[in-house]
Design a protein around this motif. Structure first.
Motif, PDB file in Angstrom:
ATOM      1  N   LEU A   1       0.246   7.688 -11.591  1.00 46.28           N
ATOM      2  CA  LEU A   1       0.115   8.079 -10.310  1.00 46.28           C
ATOM      3  C   LEU A   1       1.516   8.361  -9.584  1.00 46.28           C
ATOM      4  O   LEU A   1       2.529   7.819 -10.174  1.00 46.28           O
ATOM      5  CB  LEU A   1      -0.601   7.512  -9.449  1.00 46.28           C
ATOM      6  CG  LEU A   1      -0.582   5.891  -9.607  1.00 46.28           C
ATOM      7  CD1 LEU A   1       0.179   5.533  -8.554  1.00 46.28           C
ATOM      8  CD2 LEU A   1      -1.931   5.231  -9.868  1.00 46.28           C
TER       9      LEU A   1
ATOM     10  N   ILE B   1      -7.223   1.556  -6.552  1.00 41.86           N
ATOM     11  CA  ILE B   1      -6.937   2.912  -6.223  1.00 41.86           C
ATOM     12  C   ILE B   1      -8.214   3.548  -5.304  1.00 41.86           C
ATOM     13  O   ILE B   1      -9.287   3.466  -6.021  1.00 41.86           O
ATOM     14  CB  ILE B   1      -6.505   3.797  -7.269  1.00 41.86           C
ATOM     15  CG1 ILE B   1      -5.435   3.171  -8.090  1.00 41.86           C
ATOM     16  CG2 ILE B   1      -6.475   5.343  -7.139  1.00 41.86           C
ATOM     17  CD1 ILE B   1      -5.342   3.794  -9.758  1.00 41.86           C
TER      18      ILE B   1
ATOM     19  N   VAL C   1     -10.885   1.514  -9.390  1.00 40.96           N
ATOM     20  CA  VAL C   1     -10.927   2.720  -8.586  1.00 40.96           C
ATOM     21  C   VAL C   1     -12.156   2.665  -7.706  1.00 40.96           C
ATOM     22  O   VAL C   1     -13.282   2.600  -8.149  1.00 40.96           O
ATOM     23  CB  VAL C   1     -10.911   4.036  -9.625  1.00 40.96           C
ATOM     24  CG1 VAL C   1     -10.922   5.391  -8.996  1.00 40.96           C
ATOM     25  CG2 VAL C   1      -9.743   3.975 -10.772  1.00 40.96           C
TER      26      VAL C   1
ATOM     27  N   TYR D   1      -3.102   4.284 -16.130  1.00 38.29           N
ATOM     28  CA  TYR D   1      -3.268   5.171 -14.649  1.00 38.29           C
ATOM     29  C   TYR D   1      -1.818   5.623 -14.412  1.00 38.29           C
ATOM     30  O   TYR D   1      -1.078   4.996 -14.069  1.00 38.29           O
ATOM     31  CB  TYR D   1      -3.963   4.497 -13.412  1.00 38.29           C
ATOM     32  CG  TYR D   1      -5.447   4.514 -13.809  1.00 38.29           C
ATOM     33  CD1 TYR D   1      -6.403   5.476 -13.677  1.00 38.29           C
ATOM     34  CD2 TYR D   1      -5.983   3.439 -14.117  1.00 38.29           C
ATOM     35  CE1 TYR D   1      -7.853   5.514 -13.822  1.00 38.29           C
ATOM     36  CE2 TYR D   1      -7.306   3.263 -14.249  1.00 38.29           C
ATOM     37  CZ  TYR D   1      -8.425   4.334 -14.044  1.00 38.29           C
ATOM     38  OH  TYR D   1      -9.605   4.254 -14.241  1.00 38.29           O
TER      39      TYR D   1
ATOM     40  N   LEU E   1      -1.378   7.932  -1.988  1.00 35.41           N
ATOM     41  CA  LEU E   1      -1.509   8.348  -3.225  1.00 35.41           C
ATOM     42  C   LEU E   1      -1.441   9.939  -3.143  1.00 35.41           C
ATOM     43  O   LEU E   1      -2.032  10.668  -2.378  1.00 35.41           O
ATOM     44  CB  LEU E   1      -2.920   8.101  -3.847  1.00 35.41           C
ATOM     45  CG  LEU E   1      -3.494   8.652  -5.184  1.00 35.41           C
ATOM     46  CD1 LEU E   1      -2.351   8.117  -6.252  1.00 35.41           C
ATOM     47  CD2 LEU E   1      -4.866   8.352  -5.566  1.00 35.41           C
TER      48      LEU E   1
ATOM     49  N   LEU F   1      -3.170  11.645  -9.549  1.00 34.34           N
ATOM     50  CA  LEU F   1      -3.626  10.507 -10.382  1.00 34.34           C
ATOM     51  C   LEU F   1      -3.975  11.023 -11.630  1.00 34.34           C
ATOM     52  O   LEU F   1      -4.694  12.151 -11.682  1.00 34.34           O
ATOM     53  CB  LEU F   1      -4.737   9.660  -9.657  1.00 34.34           C
ATOM     54  CG  LEU F   1      -5.959   8.779 -10.359  1.00 34.34           C
ATOM     55  CD1 LEU F   1      -4.681   7.604 -10.764  1.00 34.34           C
ATOM     56  CD2 LEU F   1      -6.949   8.288  -9.767  1.00 34.34           C
TER      57      LEU F   1
ATOM     58  N   ARG G   1      -5.215   6.234  -1.328  1.00 34.42           N
ATOM     59  CA  ARG G   1      -4.069   5.430  -1.325  1.00 34.42           C
ATOM     60  C   ARG G   1      -4.290   4.416  -2.510  1.00 34.42           C
ATOM     61  O   ARG G   1      -5.074   4.454  -3.204  1.00 34.42           O
ATOM     62  CB  ARG G   1      -3.966   4.510  -0.062  1.00 34.42           C
ATOM     63  CG  ARG G   1      -5.041   3.761   0.061  1.00 34.42           C
ATOM     64  CD  ARG G   1      -5.118   2.945   1.480  1.00 34.42           C
ATOM     65  NE  ARG G   1      -6.308   1.955   1.637  1.00 34.42           N
ATOM     66  CZ  ARG G   1      -7.557   2.298   1.923  1.00 34.42           C
ATOM     67  NH1 ARG G   1      -7.834   3.488   2.100  1.00 34.42           N
ATOM     68  NH2 ARG G   1      -8.416   1.371   2.106  1.00 34.42           N
ATOM     69  N   VAL G   2      -3.313   3.661  -2.752  1.00 34.89           N
ATOM     70  CA  VAL G   2      -2.983   2.558  -3.724  1.00 34.89           C
ATOM     71  C   VAL G   2      -2.841   1.320  -3.279  1.00 34.89           C
ATOM     72  O   VAL G   2      -1.829   1.160  -2.619  1.00 34.89           O
ATOM     73  CB  VAL G   2      -2.025   2.934  -4.871  1.00 34.89           C
ATOM     74  CG1 VAL G   2      -1.622   1.806  -5.997  1.00 34.89           C
ATOM     75  CG2 VAL G   2      -2.240   4.378  -5.545  1.00 34.89           C
TER      76      VAL G   2
ATOM     77  N   THR H   1       0.832  -1.329  -0.212  1.00 35.90           N
ATOM     78  CA  THR H   1      -0.005  -0.089  -0.018  1.00 35.90           C
ATOM     79  C   THR H   1       0.845   1.239  -0.156  1.00 35.90           C
ATOM     80  O   THR H   1       2.084   1.137   0.455  1.00 35.90           O
ATOM     81  CB  THR H   1      -0.867  -0.038   1.256  1.00 35.90           C
ATOM     82  OG1 THR H   1      -1.896   0.993   1.101  1.00 35.90           O
ATOM     83  CG2 THR H   1      -0.212  -0.098   2.509  1.00 35.90           C
TER      84      THR H   1
ATOM     85  N   VAL I   1      -9.675   7.001  -3.866  1.00 39.16           N
ATOM     86  CA  VAL I   1      -9.255   8.378  -4.239  1.00 39.16           C
ATOM     87  C   VAL I   1     -10.581   9.051  -3.397  1.00 39.16           C
ATOM     88  O   VAL I   1     -11.572   8.388  -3.097  1.00 39.16           O
ATOM     89  CB  VAL I   1      -9.701   8.636  -5.595  1.00 39.16           C
ATOM     90  CG1 VAL I   1      -8.698   8.208  -6.758  1.00 39.16           C
ATOM     91  CG2 VAL I   1     -11.098   8.233  -6.185  1.00 39.16           C
TER      92      VAL I   1
ATOM     93  N   VAL J   1      -6.853  -2.376 -12.884  1.00 42.00           N
ATOM     94  CA  VAL J   1      -7.010  -1.361 -11.706  1.00 42.00           C
ATOM     95  C   VAL J   1      -8.625  -1.260 -11.828  1.00 42.00           C
ATOM     96  O   VAL J   1      -9.263  -1.080 -12.437  1.00 42.00           O
ATOM     97  CB  VAL J   1      -6.276  -0.040 -12.128  1.00 42.00           C
ATOM     98  CG1 VAL J   1      -6.787   0.948 -11.112  1.00 42.00           C
ATOM     99  CG2 VAL J   1      -4.993  -0.076 -12.393  1.00 42.00           C
TER     100      VAL J   1
ATOM    101  N   VAL K   1       3.208   8.427  -5.865  1.00 38.44           N
ATOM    102  CA  VAL K   1       2.942   7.871  -4.621  1.00 38.44           C
ATOM    103  C   VAL K   1       4.007   8.367  -3.662  1.00 38.44           C
ATOM    104  O   VAL K   1       5.230   8.564  -4.043  1.00 38.44           O
ATOM    105  CB  VAL K   1       2.825   6.323  -4.708  1.00 38.44           C
ATOM    106  CG1 VAL K   1       1.742   5.731  -5.298  1.00 38.44           C
ATOM    107  CG2 VAL K   1       4.024   5.643  -5.083  1.00 38.44           C
TER     108      VAL K   1
END
Length: 192
Positions: free
Chosen positions: A104, A177, A125, A102, A76, A79, A135-136, A73, A179, A123, A106
């Motif tokens: 991004l 992801i 979202v 995507y 983020l 993005l 976070r991712v 983890t 958001v 991915v 981090v």
């Protein structure tokens, strides 16, 4: 579908055995009893092989449990969506492929930032966190599959296969992801 392949393989095996029998049949003029014993032993061996094949191939598959494990983890920062072109050529022929990604940034543990790209196909979202909690997550999805077997004398039995590299290994990794709420624009569509 699996049963069709299973029986097709069995028919192919039996056809091969039947086509090879004339190579090994003793001369029928030498001994009538010997010829009948040979044919009987070939039929018995074929029945045994078919029964063992029946026991080795599962009759059905069923997913009985799924468990997700967060492997990695990152916090983020930004993005964006983008597309990447890649291709190859050889002599007179070539091709180009375009892939949506995507892109991004981090936050690392040491305070630095790292750029990461993920294919849009891998991915998911989620719009479910506050601004500070974006976070991712890299998630390992594990499934447990129950295979059902059947043998003529014994009957039916079941065996569970999980994420240990067994026959029905179904591990897959997914990028999730998370958001902040309101980040995804609703109602605007771009058809190109």
């Amino acid at each position: 579908m699996f049963l069709v392949l299973r029986y097709a393989f069995l028919v192919l095996f039996l056809a091969t055995v039947v086509s090879l029998i004339p190579m090994f049949i003793p001369d029928p003029k030498s001994s009538d009893r010997r010829f009948h014993l040979y044919v009987g032993s070939v039929v018995a061996a074929g029945a045994i092989v078919c029964s063992l094949f029946q026991a080795l191939a599962p009759m059905s598959f069923k997913v009985i449990g799924e468990k997700d494990e967060v492997v990695e983890t990152h916090s983020l920062v930004t993005l964006n969506t983008d597309s990447c072109l890649s291709g190859s050529s050889s002599l007179l022929f070539g091709y180009l492929t375009e892939e949506d990604v995507y892109v991004l940034m981090v936050r690392q543990d040491d305070g630095g930032y790292r750029r990461k790209c993920y294919s849009a196909d891998s991915v998911v979202v989620y719009e479910d966190v506050d601004v500070d909690d974006a976070r991712v997550d890299t998630v390992k999805c594990n499934s447990t599959i129950r295979c059902t077997y059947w043998f003529p004398i014994i009957g039916e039995w079941q065996r569970d296969f999980c994420d240990t590299g067994d026959f029905c290994n179904t591990n897959k990794q997914e990028v999730r992801i998370h958001v902040p709420k309101g980040s995804i624009v609703q109602g605007e569509y771009d058809f190109q």
